[in-house]
Design a protein around this motif. Structure first.
Motif, short mmCIF file in Angstrom:
data_model
loop_
_atom_site.label_atom_id
_atom_site.label_comp_id
_atom_site.label_asym_id
_atom_site.label_seq_id
_atom_site.Cartn_x
_atom_site.Cartn_y
_atom_site.Cartn_z
N PRO B 7 12.37 -7.47 -2.19
CA PRO B 7 11.78 -6.29 -2.81
C PRO B 7 11.11 -6.68 -4.12
O PRO B 7 11.59 -7.57 -4.84
CB PRO B 7 12.99 -5.40 -3.07
N ARG B 21 -4.79 1.79 3.20
CA ARG B 21 -4.05 2.84 2.47
C ARG B 21 -2.70 3.13 3.13
O ARG B 21 -1.67 3.20 2.45
CB ARG B 21 -4.91 4.11 2.46
N LEU B 25 1.11 2.52 1.68
CA LEU B 25 2.17 3.55 1.61
C LEU B 25 3.44 3.04 2.28
O LEU B 25 4.55 3.26 1.80
CB LEU B 25 1.69 4.85 2.27
N ALA B 28 5.15 0.49 0.06
CA ALA B 28 5.84 1.16 -1.06
C ALA B 28 7.20 1.67 -0.62
O ALA B 28 8.18 1.54 -1.35
CB ALA B 28 4.98 2.30 -1.59
N ARG B 29 7.28 2.23 0.57
CA ARG B 29 8.59 2.69 1.07
C ARG B 29 9.58 1.54 1.11
O ARG B 29 10.77 1.72 0.87
CB ARG B 29 8.45 3.27 2.49
N LEU B 30 9.09 0.35 1.42
CA LEU B 30 9.98 -0.81 1.55
C LEU B 30 10.20 -1.51 0.21
O LEU B 30 10.79 -2.60 0.17
CB LEU B 30 9.39 -1.80 2.57
N GLY B 31 9.71 -0.93 -0.89
CA GLY B 31 9.94 -1.54 -2.20
C GLY B 31 9.04 -2.73 -2.47
O GLY B 31 9.33 -3.54 -3.34
N LEU B 32 7.94 -2.84 -1.71
CA LEU B 32 6.99 -3.93 -1.91
C LEU B 32 5.76 -3.38 -2.62
O LEU B 32 5.37 -2.24 -2.42
CB LEU B 32 6.60 -4.55 -0.56
N LYS B 33 5.15 -4.22 -3.45
CA LYS B 33 3.92 -3.81 -4.12
C LYS B 33 2.72 -4.24 -3.29
O LYS B 33 2.81 -5.15 -2.46
CB LYS B 33 3.84 -4.46 -5.50
N GLN B 47 -6.00 4.58 -4.52
CA GLN B 47 -5.25 5.68 -5.12
C GLN B 47 -3.74 5.50 -5.02
O GLN B 47 -2.98 6.25 -5.65
CB GLN B 47 -5.63 7.02 -4.44
N VAL B 48 -3.29 4.58 -4.18
CA VAL B 48 -1.86 4.51 -3.88
C VAL B 48 -1.27 3.11 -4.04
O VAL B 48 -0.12 2.89 -3.67
CB VAL B 48 -1.58 4.99 -2.43
N CYS B 49 -2.04 2.16 -4.57
CA CYS B 49 -1.52 0.79 -4.64
C CYS B 49 -1.23 0.41 -6.09
O CYS B 49 -1.68 1.07 -7.03
CB CYS B 49 -2.52 -0.19 -4.04
N ASP B 50 -0.48 -0.65 -6.24
CA ASP B 50 -0.11 -1.11 -7.58
C ASP B 50 -1.31 -1.73 -8.29
O ASP B 50 -1.46 -1.59 -9.50
CB ASP B 50 1.00 -2.16 -7.43
N GLU B 289 4.66 0.35 8.87
CA GLU B 289 5.89 -0.24 8.34
C GLU B 289 6.26 -1.48 9.15
O GLU B 289 6.70 -2.49 8.58
CB GLU B 289 6.99 0.83 8.41
N ARG B 293 6.69 -5.13 7.57
CA ARG B 293 7.93 -5.87 7.79
C ARG B 293 7.61 -7.26 8.35
O ARG B 293 8.15 -8.27 7.90
CB ARG B 293 8.87 -5.11 8.76
#
Lengths: 358, 358
Positions: B7, B21, B25, B28-33, B47-50, B289, B293
């Motif tokens: 993570p 995109r 998303l 992000a759920r998996l705690g990855l940037k 709009q949704v990335c680090d 996801e 993964r």
């Protein structure tokens, strides 16, 4: 501004912790942008939102610029300073509304509201000063718990009183904060209902889940809760009454004790709730998406559950169990992007799919 | 660097459209940037990335800085310039690998690969110049379609040949690009399998969906596809063979024609695929996801389907149907954050839950 926010609108979120982060992810799915406000430059939601303001809650110019930049404001926690809310509300709508916040910010106001609605709570009595202690404990009986009226969460701001002799020491530990005494409730389990109400007054609730706590922190939620259908219906109806009484818009968490004489309300949280995280992998529309739909003025999705789910919180060193969860193909993993592991810190959760809906 | 990214690691994504995109998303759920690379400053994934790099694919210093800042690189489209890939691959692993990209970037390479694997394709013949046209059409028969070998998508770079007399005009419309002629396949329907393969070689496939196109663009995917179980199993096994043959890591989309004599491979896409969007609301672990993964070296989630789903693309003015979808409580809405509606532009999609798994 129409009531229904079009795609491309911006939802302002006060608080950028894991709840704000998961709201931002849900908003993104719906084509809405998020602007997060949080004093912490490392706020987890900052990694996934369109814009973030890093400023304290008493920074008037930052609050004003934030409010001006968004179409509606919501929040991930209830202890927002009143002055900040006043300033924001003069510029943009806050959903859920101020009454919902005021009611849940103060344990005395909350319990009084619930009783007036005809809903049961634990016996309670107000303690404004040390002189109120004896009569308060006479009302609640012992054992009891003293709780500060405001700013308590995850078991903080609480002290147990086993016999009246413990009272003075317990009260002293609250350092003079306005408090209540709360009597014990004999219960077989704690459940919670996650409900939602839209701008036009429609109510949708998710199936109640059964909660297991330890050290004052939620550890697991199991859905379905092992309840007779009548109790399940009672729980949902009761949540609906609270939502309507508060003219609520958004998602609410209602914690309930199951007792031999029916349901007793433990507390309400005017926001998405940890015990509703299972909906991310148990329902087509999860609590976060439902909340964003409501605050954006959209119609609600349904609350149908398609799977039996066990939600397991990863708290502090529980994150060390990650490899086991990664190797369970029926577990959906949700991590919050927190760099530092600390005892008691919520690092993530896992939704384990137990079976198709039973 | 261990194989399994912890993570907080960063996934680099080439391309910040809707697929990038939705990958961001999921990460992000998996705690990855996520760090997105896209020439377009308005890229929806921004709009949704680090982090986002806005630069063309021939900007060597931007590509190098991008690669240095991430732990692994993946992509949302197959037509990435070879020089950019060479530069990145010298710094970080690219998943899916270069062979998967090279195979799917060129229709001739792809069909040859599939035939060598013993899988059926439409009859085809290479056309390097106008002089090859006659013998190519003799191989495929007419009607046929001329297709550029590279850079075709959503029906672009194609021309129909109804009789040999049309051949010259059709070939001229491709402006001398290396091409193939492809014979027609009589099919009852098109289905697709979304499969995934992990770093350790495990394969998981989602249930095949049935696709409906119009004007060369996917409009709907329905799951389950109305197929006998034997064909469904064939489809999944075939996808598994492709994944293994390419030593693939990540999610692949395999489009198949259902014909009286079995399955014929239409094309493969080395990435998450529009026809797999239903998995977002039909499975606990969706294709995005699953892809993240895989590229992060995590074990795969299972591909179990919990609901029957109809995925409806919102293309161009279809976005005008949004109110109808918002008012259907069983529809999960996914919008891509694109400010401007244009004909043929993919604006979003809807996953309508038809029923629990049938």
């Amino acid at each position: 501004m129409t009531d229904l926010l079009p795609p491309g609108s911006t939802v302002g979120i006060l608080g950028g912790g894991q709840l704000g982060r998961m709201m931002a992810l849900a908003a993104a799915r719906l084509g809405l942008k998020c602007h997060i406000y949080d004093p912490d430059p490392m706020a987890p939601a900052g990694q996934v939102c369109d814009q973030i303001t890093t400023a304290p809650y008493d920074d008037k110019s930052a609050l004003e610029a934030f409010a001006q930049s968004v179409d509606v404001v919501t929040y991930e926690f209830e202890n927002i300073p009143t002055d900040a809310l006043d300033l924001i509300e003069a510029i943009r709508p806050i959903r859920p509304n101020r009454r919902a916040l005021a009611t849940s910010q103060d344990r005395l106001t909350e319990k009084t509201f619930l009783n007036e609605l005809g809903l049961k709570t634990a016996p309670f009595a107000v303690i404004d000063s040390a002189g109120d202690l004896e009569s308060a404990l006479a009302t609640t009986g012992t054992p009891a718990i003293l709780k500060t009226r405001r700013f308590g969460y995850d078991g903080k701001g609480q002290a147990r009183v086993m016999t009246t002799a413990d009272g003075d020491a317990a009260y002293a530990s609250l350092k003079g904060a306005p408090a209540i005494a709360e009597g014990f409730v004999e219960f077989s389990c704690e459940i919670s209902v996650i409900g939602a109400r839209s701008l036009d007054g429609s109510v949708v609730c998710f199936d109640p889940g059964m909660n297991a706590h330890s050290e004052g922190i939620l550890r697991r939620t199991t859905v379905p809760a092992p309840l007779p259908n009548a109790l399940r219906t009672d729980a949902v109806l009761l949540a609906g009454r609270i939502l309507n009484a508060l003219d609520y818009v958004g998602v609410i968490g209602v914690e309930l004790f199951v007792t031999p004489t029916g349901l007793v309300v433990n507390e309400i949280a005017p926001r998405v709730h940890n015990s509703g995280h299972w909906t991310q992998n148990g329902c087509a529309i999860c609590q976060f998406e439902q909340h964003i739909r409501a605050v954006a003025g959209w119609p609600l999705g349904d609350g149908q559950r398609h799977s039996d789910v066990e939600m397991i919180n990863l708290i502090g060193d529980d994150i060390g169990d990650l490899p086991r969860h990664q190797n369970d193909p029926s577990s959906a993993i949700h991590l919050y992007g927190k760099a530092e592991t600390r005892p008691g810190r919520k690092m993530g959760h896992v939704n384990r799919i137990v079976a198709p809906k039973g």
